[in-house]
Design an enzyme around this catalytic site. Structure first.
Site, PDB file in Angstrom:
ATOM      1  N   ASP A  79      56.713  48.195  53.689  1.00  0.00           N
ATOM      2  CA  ASP A  79      55.761  49.188  54.186  1.00  0.00           C
ATOM      3  C   ASP A  79      56.549  50.264  54.922  1.00  0.00           C
ATOM      4  O   ASP A  79      57.565  49.961  55.567  1.00  0.00           O
ATOM      5  CB  ASP A  79      54.745  48.540  55.133  1.00  0.00           C
ATOM      6  CG  ASP A  79      53.505  49.390  55.344  1.00  0.00           C
ATOM      7  OD1 ASP A  79      52.444  49.033  54.811  1.00  0.00           O
ATOM      8  OD2 ASP A  79      53.594  50.420  56.033  1.00  0.00           O
ATOM      9  N   ASP A  87      48.435  49.383  47.959  1.00  0.00           N
ATOM     10  CA  ASP A  87      47.228  49.312  48.783  1.00  0.00           C
ATOM     11  C   ASP A  87      47.283  50.553  49.665  1.00  0.00           C
ATOM     12  O   ASP A  87      47.718  50.514  50.805  1.00  0.00           O
ATOM     13  CB  ASP A  87      47.232  48.023  49.604  1.00  0.00           C
ATOM     14  CG  ASP A  87      45.903  47.755  50.290  1.00  0.00           C
ATOM     15  OD1 ASP A  87      44.936  48.495  50.018  1.00  0.00           O
ATOM     16  OD2 ASP A  87      45.824  46.816  51.091  1.00  0.00           O
ATOM     17  N   CYS A  94      40.597  51.591  49.885  1.00  0.00           N
ATOM     18  CA  CYS A  94      39.323  51.135  50.436  1.00  0.00           C
ATOM     19  C   CYS A  94      38.521  52.376  50.829  1.00  0.00           C
ATOM     20  O   CYS A  94      38.011  52.488  51.938  1.00  0.00           O
ATOM     21  CB  CYS A  94      39.514  50.178  51.607  1.00  0.00           C
ATOM     22  SG  CYS A  94      40.560  50.802  52.938  1.00  0.00           S
TER      23      CYS A  94
END
Length: 433
Positions: free
Chosen positions: A262, A308, A361
């Site tokens: 990340d 993601d 999302c």
């Protein structure tokens, strides 16, 4: 505390949120610190009231024709809790610790006013500046879709197949009223009432031993749609705390190479303990150090890169209702740039014949279908895997699931209204061999 006293406390917390411009969680924590006499049940009930007001903030103010904290609370009791004027008046009787009695105007509003003729952003409880974006994806259904994103979310769990079996865990969590989720074969759901506290899942033996993880069913499905297989080289490019990393590891059955990284090393902090508890032994966590690229040794060799993506989180409004009111257009622009960077970085990591699973999302087209179209424009060696083909990796409910989603040439979108999950967009991008 009495139910009426809890209403007064909720009004006090909402006043603090408004005047001090602080997140709801901070305001609730400070109230609890200052009122230590309140038990855990009281704090949970007050928290539920505050978050429900934030969920129904615009529509509650509309029916009361006033935006004061008390007005929004009264409107919420009608819209979200389903109480009529008499029931609300019984709580607001002016007795010790109770809110003041209803005025004639308040009672009249509770009896007569509805959101039937309200603008979409009022009926759907979202910032007006987002109306065009939601209209692009939902059309005339945008108020109904957004209203569903304002309801309280259940608590979903994913069974970790490296350590447990769904049917066994379902039996051991019967005392929490856990049921199987509608779509994910690995999902369990605990439905929560308006005043309910989150159950102590982290103290359950199944959790302690790594048999379950907290993960929304939509997030579970997004990972499944990536099609990760045993023996593959898989990179979780925006791993964060590792929720989808754990799901990928279970799909890979401990075989193959799983790399998690990340850009923000702080986000990776919990991942090590989670991987250990879940029994994952084939994961390599690469923490960035300064300007060095932790993936510098990988060039066009990955079977799958899962993104993601950092996004506005509009699909998770039912879990973070105050976030939608703090959201500004500038935040969207920042996220769009982050997504472009992640996609272009992933393109260089995937081998010919490999794939990228792009997940957000969010329900906003600029972060979803528009972002995918622009990526294809920059990288002509990639094509979008049709949603029906991507979903074929799932189970015998594929057709039913697809019918419940919004599908486009760029991917599919789940929503609370249609699939009962958080809002998730998934696009699987295949690199030509």
């Amino acid at each position: 505390m009495t139910p009426a006293a809890r209403l007064s406390a909720a009004i006090e917390v909402i006043e603090a949120i408004d005047s001090e411009r602080v997140p709801a969680a901070k305001a609730l924590k400070e109230w609890g610190t200052a009122h230590r006499f309140a038990g855990s049940g009281d704090r949970a009930a007050i928290s539920g009231l505050v978050y429900d007001v934030l969920r129904r903030q615009a529509s509650s103010a509309w029916i009361m024709d006033a935006a004061a904290p008390r007005s929004r609370l009264l409107g919420m009791l009608k819209l979200e809790r389903g109480l009529d004027a008499d029931a609300i008046a019984a709580l607001c009787d002016g007795s010790r610790f109770a809110p003041a009695p209803l005025s004639e105007g308040e009672r009249a509003a509770l009896v007569s006013r509805t959101v039937t003729d309200a603008p979409a952003h009022i009926a759907g409880d979202y910032p007006e500046w987002l109306d065009g974006y939601l209209a692009d994806v939902f059309g005339d259904d945008r108020a109904a879709e957004a209203a569903a994103m304002a309801s309280r979310a259940p608590l979903d769990l994913r069974v970790n197949t490296l350590k447990a079996k769904p049917e066994k865990v379902l039996g051991s969590l019967r005392h929490l009223n856990a049921t199987a989720t509608p779509w994910s074969p690995l999902g369990l759901r605990i439905t929560l009432g308006a005043d309910a506290r989150n159950p102590g899942v982290h103290a359950e033996e199944d959790f302690i031993k790594g048999g379950i993880e907290v993960q929304d069913e939509g997030s579970q499905l997004a990972a499944m749609l990536s099609g990760a297989k045993p023996g593959e080289q898989v990179i979780d490019l925006c791993a964060g705390a590792g929720g989808k990393t754990l799901a990928l590891a279970a799909m890979m059955q401990g075989r193959g190479r799983l790399i998690a990284t990340d850009r923000d090393k702080r986000q990776l902090a919990p991942i090590h303990e989670r991987l250990s508890r879940a029994g994952v032994h084939n994961a390599d966590v690469r923490t960035p150090k300064g300007a060095d690229d932790p993936l510098s040794d990988i060039r066009a060799s990955a079977d799958l890169v899962l993104i993601d993506a950092p996004c506005t989180g509009t699909g998770t409004w039912r879990r973070n209702p105050d976030a939608k009111w703090r959201m500004r257009a500038g935040a969207l622009e920042v996220r769009l740039k982050d997504q472009i960077e992640a996609l272009d970085r992933a393109a260089a990591l995937v081998k010919p014949g490999g794939r990228i699973a792009y997940i957000t999302c969010s329900v906003l087209p600029p972060e979803n279908s528009e972002q995918v179209r622009k990526f294809i424009g920059r990288h002509s060696d990639f094509t979008v895997t049709p949603p029906a083909q991507a979903a074929s990796v799932l189970w015998d409910k594929t057709d039913e699931f697809l019918a419940a989603t919004y599908q486009s040439d760029e991917g599919l979108l789940m929503t609370p209204r249609r699939t009962g999950t958080d809002g998730f967009f998934i696009s699987v991008l295949h690199k030509k061999a």
